[in-house]
Design an enzyme around this catalytic site. Structure first.
Site, short mmCIF file in Angstrom:
data_model
loop_
_atom_site.label_atom_id
_atom_site.label_comp_id
_atom_site.label_asym_id
_atom_site.label_seq_id
_atom_site.Cartn_x
_atom_site.Cartn_y
_atom_site.Cartn_z
N ASN A 1 -23.39 -34.00 13.08
CA ASN A 1 -23.41 -32.88 14.01
C ASN A 1 -23.00 -33.32 15.41
OD1 ASN A 1 -23.95 -30.60 15.53
ND2 ASN A 1 -25.90 -30.17 14.57
N ASP A 2 -23.90 -34.03 16.08
CA ASP A 2 -23.63 -34.37 17.47
C ASP A 2 -22.40 -35.25 17.64
OD1 ASP A 2 -25.89 -32.92 18.20
OD2 ASP A 2 -27.19 -34.65 17.86
N VAL A 3 -22.10 -36.09 16.64
CA VAL A 3 -20.98 -37.02 16.78
C VAL A 3 -19.62 -36.34 16.63
CG1 VAL A 3 -22.32 -39.02 16.05
CG2 VAL A 3 -21.03 -37.74 14.36
N VAL A 4 -19.62 -35.03 16.26
CA VAL A 4 -18.36 -34.29 16.18
C VAL A 4 -18.38 -33.09 17.12
CG1 VAL A 4 -17.81 -35.00 13.83
CG2 VAL A 4 -19.19 -32.95 14.19
N ALA B 1 -30.26 -33.82 18.23
CA ALA B 1 -30.35 -33.73 19.67
C ALA B 1 -30.69 -32.31 20.13
CB ALA B 1 -29.04 -34.18 20.31
#
Lengths: 110, 466
Positions: free
Chosen positions: B391-394, B432
């Site tokens: 999620n957060d890494v994209v 996050a």
């Protein structure tokens, strides 16, 4: 038995400082793919406190110090054995496998 | 014992230290890593056998029973743990070592105190290793509990948190100074140790689950330092060298990880990142747009037109234990002549390299694993990017929304691919707690459901379609 001398302390500081440099030099060059096994392997290496725990156990002299020593030896052994076994398990999977793409190879070329 | 070991003992310690150095050196390469770990085992074995010989058999009952029990429990736990639970296992073993260091310090303090006083140099080193060991032990236990989800992974915050932590740290330091100056005082020492023990959890609790890799790495480094200082206490150079090596490695890893998140370490440790649910609540409205939900058939249709597919695995893949199914999916795609690559973000999963280990477990050849810098230019030529449980890494907000808490974090440029398929359990925001604009991108389709189930359905459907 009455504590460490200034000279001993200085020599240990000397050893410590050099080892820190070696550690930095060694570890900045590890590829990301191996970071988890590296963390796990160094985790096992600090299990060297087991040596300290055995040292303390050898001079245990009353019930309290015996209890502390037994606990310390137990925790240190857990750290060493668990740490190395878990790292070995991770790295077992990293062996360069003889690519097993069986009869599918022609399909891949398409 | 702590006095003067024979020279040959110190020489064997040199052998151990050299083996450790060579071992870590070998861990640089995939081919040599396993033998490196085995060399470290040999080094450890030598040191332990030598110290057992030195210890003699007078106190055997204090040494052998706990060693046998510890070895059995450690080996069984390490054998049985699932690969997905690896981070908390490392946290647990790390805590054990830290606890041992704190106990050794406590014992030595008591011994010297009973002998009539703790000389200042001993006092200083004992207090340092006791404090770092106690913080490392209690902190690791909390990190373990968070990752094992025994307690919430969300940051725990309360008013005056930092002030309270600072006050406790200040008290610990004042107590320490008094103890060193007075050259003893067992009650003061107990208070000192207890406060250090409390500070560990207080320090880890406000840090969110997503940042646990950084914390484990830091705690690993703490334990290394504690072991080195134990070496000062016992005047044992093998402890000094090994502990210093680990302390240095943990620091480097911690820095690498916080660099990958583009956030200064202080921000991770003291920022209580992702704490505000209010922040997430405001998200969806701003992100706007519509979410397109897809069926398995829709996704297979996308694959049928593709030439290059990039799979982006995240922690969700680990949780769903979908790595073996992902490998089967990749096999199916390759059979159709589609090129498959895996894009690994440096902080995907919960430890650096965690994804690599999970995929290696499923026999994914590591030549297919690309790290962020190697793959980011390729997304523009990618037909389908499959995001599985990441999620957060994209999240493109990291690139283009300066108000986002993750702004500036390098991400995988998945939104540059022609099509994006996101496998996700629900629309809940990630670890996050930040809304993800990628899901509202017109190029994106969402395949909701358990990742393992969705992927195996894709495999079945692909097989039928061929």
């Amino acid at each position: 038995m009455h504590g460490i001398s200034g000279q001993q302390f200085a020599i240990d500081c000397f050893v410590f400082a050099l080892a820190v440099f070696v550690g930095f030099e060694l570890i900045t060059k590890v590829p990301a793919i191996l970071h988890t096994p590296l963390m796990s392997a160094t985790n096992a290496i600090h299990g060297i406190v087991l040596v300290g725990a055995i040292t303390v156990a050898a001079v245990g002299h009353d019930a309290i110090s015996n209890t502390i020593a037994v606990l310390a030896v137990f925790l240190g052994t857990l750290n060493v054995v668990g740490g190395f076994v878990v790292t070995d398990r991770m790295l077992e999977m990293f062996r360069a496998k003889p690519q097993p793409p069986k009869a599918k190879e022609p399909g891949k070329a398409a | 014992m702590t006095g003067n070991p024979p020279a040959w003992v110190i020489f064997t310690y040199i052998v151990t230290a050299m083996l450790f150095v060579v071992a870590i050196r070998r861990l640089r390469t995939v081919g040599g890593a396993r033998s490196g770990n085995q060399l470290a085992m040999v080094g450890m074995g030598i040191a332990v056998v030598v110290i057992l010989q030195q210890a003699g058999f007078d106190n055997w009952y204090l040494i052998f029973p706990p060693m046998v029990v510890g070895a059995v429990i450690g080996a069984v736990a390490a054998r049985q743990v699932r690969m997905t639970a690896m981070p908390q296992m490392v946290a647990m073993f790390n805590g054990m070592g830290a606890g041992a260091a704190a106990l050794i310090a406590a014992d030595d303090f008591r011994r010297l105190d009973q002998l009539g006083g703790v000389p200042r140099l001993d006092g200083l080193t004992i207090l340092l290793s006791c404090m770092i060991g106690a913080i490392g032990f209690a902190g690791s236990m909390v990190a373990f509990a968070k990752l094992q989800e025994l307690i919430s992974g969300r940051p725990l915050t309360y008013p005056l948190q930092k002030a309270l932590n600072a006050a406790i740290l200040a008290t610990i330091i004042v107590l320490g100074v008094i103890i060193v100056a007075r050259e003893g005082g067992i009650q003061l020492f107990i208070a000192f140790a207890a406060l250090s023990f409390i500070l560990g959890p207080l320090f880890v609790l406000p840090i969110g689950g997503a940042d646990m890799p950084v914390v484990i790495s830091l705690l690993n480094s703490f334990t290394g330092v504690a072991a080195a200082i134990t070496g000062f206490v016992l005047d044992n150079q093998v402890l000094v060298v090994s502990g210093a090596l680990v302390g240095a490695s943990g620091t480097v890893l911690t820095q690498l990880m916080s660099k990958a998140m583009n956030r200064p370490l202080t921000n991770i440790l003291f920022g209580a990142f992702g704490g505000g649910p209010s922040k997430a609540a405001g998200g969806p409205a701003e992100a706007g747009g519509e979410v397109r939900s897809a069926t398995v058939e829709d996704v297979v249709a996308l694959f049928e037109l593709a030439r290059e597919v990039v799979i982006v695995p995240g922690y969700g893949l680990a949780v769903a234990r979908a790595q073996h199914d992902v490998k089967r999916l990749a096999d199916q795609l390759e059979q159709r002549g589609i090129q498959v690559k895996y894009a690994i973000h440096p902080v995907a999963g919960r430890m650096p390299g965690h994804m690599n280990v999970l995929l290696a477990e499923a026999d994914v050849p590591y030549e297919q694993l690309y790290d962020m810098d190697a793959i980011n230019d390729e997304f523009s030529q990618t037909d389908v990017a499959v995001v599985i449980g990441a999620n957060d890494v994209v999240n493109p907000a990291a690139r283009n929304d300066p108000s986002s808490p993750i702004h500036g974090m390098p991400i995988l440029n998945v939104d540059e691919a022609a099509n994006v398929v996101v496998l996700k359990r629900s629309m809940n925001p990630g670890f996050a707690g930040i809304e993800n604009q990628l899901f509202y991108n017109p190029k994106t389709v969402m395949l909701f459901g358990d990742a393992q189930k969705s992927v195996s359905e894709l495999v079945t459907e692909l097989k039928e379609a061929s």
